[in-house]
Design a protein around this motif. Structure first.
Motif, PDB file in Angstrom:
ATOM      1  N   VAL A   1      27.137  41.397  33.453  1.00  0.00           N
ATOM      2  CA  VAL A   1      26.151  40.510  34.073  1.00  0.00           C
ATOM      3  C   VAL A   1      26.802  39.183  34.474  1.00  0.00           C
ATOM      4  O   VAL A   1      26.438  38.589  35.495  1.00  0.00           O
ATOM      5  N   LEU A   2      27.782  38.721  33.708  1.00  0.00           N
ATOM      6  CA  LEU A   2      28.533  37.529  34.106  1.00  0.00           C
ATOM      7  C   LEU A   2      29.346  37.811  35.377  1.00  0.00           C
ATOM      8  O   LEU A   2      29.412  36.971  36.280  1.00  0.00           O
ATOM      9  N   THR A   3      29.946  38.996  35.444  1.00  0.00           N
ATOM     10  CA  THR A   3      30.682  39.392  36.650  1.00  0.00           C
ATOM     11  C   THR A   3      29.761  39.418  37.859  1.00  0.00           C
ATOM     12  O   THR A   3      30.108  38.912  38.943  1.00  0.00           O
ATOM     13  N   GLY A   4      28.580  39.979  37.675  1.00  0.00           N
ATOM     14  CA  GLY A   4      27.605  40.022  38.764  1.00  0.00           C
ATOM     15  C   GLY A   4      27.206  38.638  39.230  1.00  0.00           C
ATOM     16  O   GLY A   4      26.970  38.417  40.430  1.00  0.00           O
ATOM     17  N   MET A   5      27.134  37.705  38.301  1.00  0.00           N
ATOM     18  CA  MET A   5      26.805  36.325  38.654  1.00  0.00           C
ATOM     19  C   MET A   5      27.869  35.740  39.586  1.00  0.00           C
ATOM     20  O   MET A   5      27.549  35.110  40.602  1.00  0.00           O
ATOM     21  N   PHE A   6      29.143  35.963  39.267  1.00  0.00           N
ATOM     22  CA  PHE A   6      30.213  35.474  40.143  1.00  0.00           C
ATOM     23  C   PHE A   6      30.200  36.182  41.491  1.00  0.00           C
ATOM     24  O   PHE A   6      30.394  35.548  42.542  1.00  0.00           O
TER      25      PHE A   6
ATOM     26  N   TYR B   1      32.622  35.623  44.935  1.00  0.00           N
ATOM     27  CA  TYR B   1      33.923  35.953  44.351  1.00  0.00           C
ATOM     28  C   TYR B   1      34.178  37.454  44.518  1.00  0.00           C
ATOM     29  O   TYR B   1      33.252  38.264  44.402  1.00  0.00           O
ATOM     30  N   ASP B   2      35.431  37.814  44.769  1.00  0.00           N
ATOM     31  CA  ASP B   2      35.722  39.243  44.880  1.00  0.00           C
ATOM     32  C   ASP B   2      35.680  39.891  43.486  1.00  0.00           C
ATOM     33  O   ASP B   2      35.605  39.205  42.467  1.00  0.00           O
ATOM     34  N   GLU B   3      35.750  41.206  43.448  1.00  0.00           N
ATOM     35  CA  GLU B   3      35.522  41.942  42.193  1.00  0.00           C
ATOM     36  C   GLU B   3      36.504  41.542  41.101  1.00  0.00           C
ATOM     37  O   GLU B   3      36.120  41.307  39.953  1.00  0.00           O
ATOM     38  N   GLU B   4      37.782  41.453  41.449  1.00  0.00           N
ATOM     39  CA  GLU B   4      38.795  41.130  40.440  1.00  0.00           C
ATOM     40  C   GLU B   4      38.618  39.703  39.916  1.00  0.00           C
ATOM     41  O   GLU B   4      38.660  39.468  38.705  1.00  0.00           O
ATOM     42  N   ALA B   5      38.422  38.753  40.833  1.00  0.00           N
ATOM     43  CA  ALA B   5      38.236  37.361  40.423  1.00  0.00           C
ATOM     44  C   ALA B   5      36.971  37.214  39.580  1.00  0.00           C
ATOM     45  O   ALA B   5      36.958  36.508  38.562  1.00  0.00           O
ATOM     46  N   ALA B   6      35.903  37.892  39.991  1.00  0.00           N
ATOM     47  CA  ALA B   6      34.647  37.811  39.244  1.00  0.00           C
ATOM     48  C   ALA B   6      34.819  38.368  37.839  1.00  0.00           C
ATOM     49  O   ALA B   6      34.342  37.789  36.853  1.00  0.00           O
TER      50      ALA B   6
END
Length: 223
Positions: free
Chosen positions: A141-146, A151-156
């Protein structure tokens, strides 16, 4: 913990047995204070001033009580973190501040409870599996927020893990950090986690929600 008062009008011979929440709250307090081995029926009954048999009006056995404790942990810590990540924000910096509310408000995220459950997981494969699932959910869910803020997938993914693992490190080390020091570090943390600078109005709004006033210059973008 003091003995709960019996409800008014309840006669002595009726035998008040407590309630699901009374027993669960006692278990919750015992877990946080002394660990999972303290969450046992007889000590809880003695602490509450209730009979051991009263427990079985509300729970089939100790395992059901432990399951209820895990459900409370999932609902509070994971549920509120998910909610904060998905809250509206105008920028990624403001979104991070939404997440930071969890670390500063024990009503949203109980760090002592988190520490106790993670310690419990060292004795239980089932709880360890629950921890692993929660970690995955929270990082996702934090990745989804980025991703929501471009932000791209790796950066997120990496930024999400940096935020999350930093906070779990605080909890696992049982870090005692003065709240004023933590507030003063927030602008730098946001800058590290996002690669962007907070706007002063974003920080002022966040500080205002906690009744904190900052006068020391930080890392800000112009209004």
């Amino acid at each position: 913990m003091s003995k709960p008062a019996k409800p008014q009008g309840k006669s002595q011979d009726t035998g008040w047995r407590g309630s699901v929440d009374v027993w669960l709250d006692a278990a919750y307090a015992a877990l946080k204070e002394s660990g999972i081995d303290a969450v046992r029926v007889m000590p809880l009954a003695k602490q509450l001033g209730l009979s051991r048999t009263s427990f079985y009006w509300f729970f089939e056995d100790r395992e059901q009580l432990l399951s209820a404790l895990l459900s409370r942990w999932r609902d509070k810590n994971t549920g509120n973190l998910v909610y904060q990540c998905e809250r509206y924000a105008e920028s990624i910096c403001e979104a991070i501040l939404n997440v930071f509310e969890c670390w500063l408000n024990p009503e949203l995220f109980d760090s002592q409870f988190e520490f106790a459950v993670r310690s419990w997981a060292m004795q239980s494969a089932e709880v360890a599996a629950e921890i692993a699932l929660a970690d995955e959910t929270r990082i996702n869910v934090l990745t989804g927020m980025f991703r929501r803020f471009g932000y791209d997938e790796e950066a997120a993914d990496v930024r999400a893990r940096t935020i999350y693992l930093t906070q779990i490190g605080y909890i696992s080390m049982n870090t005692d950090e003065d709240v004023v020091v933590r507030f003063r570090r927030i602008p730098q943390y946001v800058s590290v986690f996002t690669g962007k600078a907070l706007k002063r109005r974003e920080l002022d709004r966040f500080y205002g929600a906690f009744g904190y006033a900052e006068t020391t210059p930080g890392v800000f973008e112009a209004f």
